[in-house]
Write a protein that holds these residues in place. Sequence first.
Motif, PDB file in Angstrom:
ATOM      1  N   ASP A 166       0.821  -1.223   0.000  1.00  0.00           N
ATOM      2  CA  ASP A 166       0.000   0.000   0.000  1.00  0.00           C
ATOM      3  C   ASP A 166       0.850   1.265   0.000  1.00  0.00           C
ATOM      4  O   ASP A 166       0.358   2.342   0.338  1.00  0.00           O
ATOM      5  CB  ASP A 166      -0.942   0.008   1.204  1.00  0.00           C
ATOM      6  N   VAL A 169       0.480   4.155   2.810  1.00  0.00           N
ATOM      7  CA  VAL A 169      -0.857   4.321   3.388  1.00  0.00           C
ATOM      8  C   VAL A 169      -0.864   3.936   4.860  1.00  0.00           C
ATOM      9  O   VAL A 169      -1.517   4.591   5.685  1.00  0.00           O
ATOM     10  CB  VAL A 169      -1.890   3.491   2.603  1.00  0.00           C
ATOM     11  N   VAL A 172       0.154   6.892   7.117  1.00  0.00           N
ATOM     12  CA  VAL A 172      -0.471   8.153   6.729  1.00  0.00           C
ATOM     13  C   VAL A 172      -0.424   9.208   7.827  1.00  0.00           C
ATOM     14  O   VAL A 172      -0.344  10.410   7.547  1.00  0.00           O
ATOM     15  CB  VAL A 172      -1.930   7.905   6.280  1.00  0.00           C
ATOM     16  N   SER A 267       0.229   8.148   0.337  1.00  0.00           N
ATOM     17  CA  SER A 267      -0.206   7.848   1.695  1.00  0.00           C
ATOM     18  C   SER A 267      -1.723   7.765   1.807  1.00  0.00           C
ATOM     19  O   SER A 267      -2.257   7.597   2.899  1.00  0.00           O
ATOM     20  CB  SER A 267       0.323   8.909   2.675  1.00  0.00           C
ATOM     21  N   ILE A 268      -2.427   7.936   0.678  1.00  0.00           N
ATOM     22  CA  ILE A 268      -3.880   7.731   0.620  1.00  0.00           C
ATOM     23  C   ILE A 268      -4.178   6.858  -0.602  1.00  0.00           C
ATOM     24  O   ILE A 268      -3.331   6.683  -1.474  1.00  0.00           O
ATOM     25  CB  ILE A 268      -4.657   9.065   0.514  1.00  0.00           C
ATOM     26  N   ASP A 269      -5.384   6.309  -0.632  1.00  0.00           N
ATOM     27  CA  ASP A 269      -5.789   5.456  -1.741  1.00  0.00           C
ATOM     28  C   ASP A 269      -6.145   6.335  -2.938  1.00  0.00           C
ATOM     29  O   ASP A 269      -7.200   6.969  -2.971  1.00  0.00           O
ATOM     30  CB  ASP A 269      -6.997   4.602  -1.327  1.00  0.00           C
TER      31      ASP A 269
END
Length: 431
Positions: A166, A169, A172, A267-269
Motif C-alpha cells: 500500500d 498508506v 499516513v 499515503s492515501i488510496d
Amino acid sequence: MAFLGAIAVGTALMMLPAARAEPGHAPFVVALFTATSAVCVTGLSVVDTPTYWSGFGEVLLTVLSQIGGFGIMTLATLLGLLVSRRLGLRSRLLVQAESAGLLSGNIGGVLVRVAIVMFASEAVISVVLALRFWLAYDYPFGRAVWEAVFHAVQAFNNAGFALYPDSLVRFVGDWWICVPLSLGVLTGSVGFPVLFELAREWRTPGFWSTHTRLTVWGTVLLSGVGFLAFLVFEWSNPGTLGPLSTPSKVLAAFTQDVMTRSGGFNSIDLGRMNTETVAVTNGMMFIGGGSASTAGGIKITTFLLLAYVIWAEIRGEPDVVISKRRIADETQRQAVTVALLGVALVSAGTLALIALTEDVPFDRALFEVTSAFATVGLSTGITATLPPSAQVVLVILMFVGRVGTIAVGTAIALNTRRRNYRYPEERPLVG
C-alpha cells in the motif's frame, strides 16, 4: 543511448532467477517495465515489489534508481574523474548536456558536491527512518536499516518504489516517516543548481538567478495550490482524508502534494480520490519539478516561462522580461516545444492506452499516462492489469519523460544541419 544501455542491462539482471522471490525468472515485459521504471526514476510497477522481487531484486532496484537519479553520464563522468583525476572536454560537454547546461564551470568540483549532497541527504533520511522503524514499529535492526536505506534512496531520487503493497498508506499519520520522505523528495526535485545557489545566496534573494527565482517561487506557489486542493476536495471523502484526524489530514495533504510533483509514494488510496483532485493531480504531475533534478514533467521553469510569454503577448510587450532580465527568443521556443511535445505525448499515450485496453476509463488512462510521462509513479491501481502492449506504451513514455522530449526529438530528427540563409518573412493570422 546511455539510458537505453542502462535499461537493457537492468532488464537482463531483473530477469535472473535470483531477482525473483519465487523460483523461475521474471517475464521479459515485467523485467523491462521494472528496469525502465527504476532507471527513469518513475516508480510505476506491474507487480507487488515486496512479494515479487527477492532481496537481490530489491538491491537491483535501489542501484538502478540511484544510477537513474544521479544521471547516467554524470555518474560515468564522476567515476572517470575519480580514476583519472581530470576531465576532458567531451566529458564536460556530456555532463552539461545531461544537466540542461546548468552544471558548468568547474565540472569536477560540481560533480563531487552533487554526490555529497545526494549521499548526505539519503544518509540523514535513512537514520531517521531506521530509528523510527526500529523503536516505534519493533522491526529487527537489520530490517529497519535496509528498509530505511531503500526508501531514502527512492525518496531523494524521486523514484517511488516502496516495500509495502500500500506504499505509505499504513504510515499516513506518522510524521516521522512521511515528513523525512517528503523533504527528501523536495530536495531531489528542486535541482542541484538551485540547491548550490541557495546555499551561497539564501540570505540575498535579490541576487538569485532567474532560474532559481522561477524554481523556488514556482515550487512554493504550486505546492500551496496542491496542498489546499487536497485539503478542500478530500476533507470529507470517506475513502481518503475523511476518517483521519485533523493533524493527520494536514500531514496526508502535505505528503500527497509533495509526492504528486514526482515523488511517487502515496499515503492515501489514489483510486478513491474525487474527480476534482484527480484533475489537479494530473496538472501537478505534468508540470513536475525543477530542471537538472531527479523530478520529471515539463518542469516548473517551463510552465512559468510560458505564463510570462502569454502575459507579455497580452500586454503587447516586445520582450519577455522576468526580474529585469530579458528572456532569449530561443529559450521561449524551447519552452513552447517542450510543453507542446509533452501535451502531444500524453494525448497520444492516452489514446493508445484506451485503444489497447477494453474497460479502462478515460480519466484513469490519462492519470496513468501522465504519471509515466512525468516519471512520477503514482497509479490508481490499474498498472498491473494492463495488457503487455499497453505496458510497453508506458515504458516508452517513461523513457522519453526521463531523457527529455527535446533530447529524443533531436536524436531522431532527420535534418539537424544549420542553414546559412533565411526565407522571406510571412505573418499568417493567429487566433
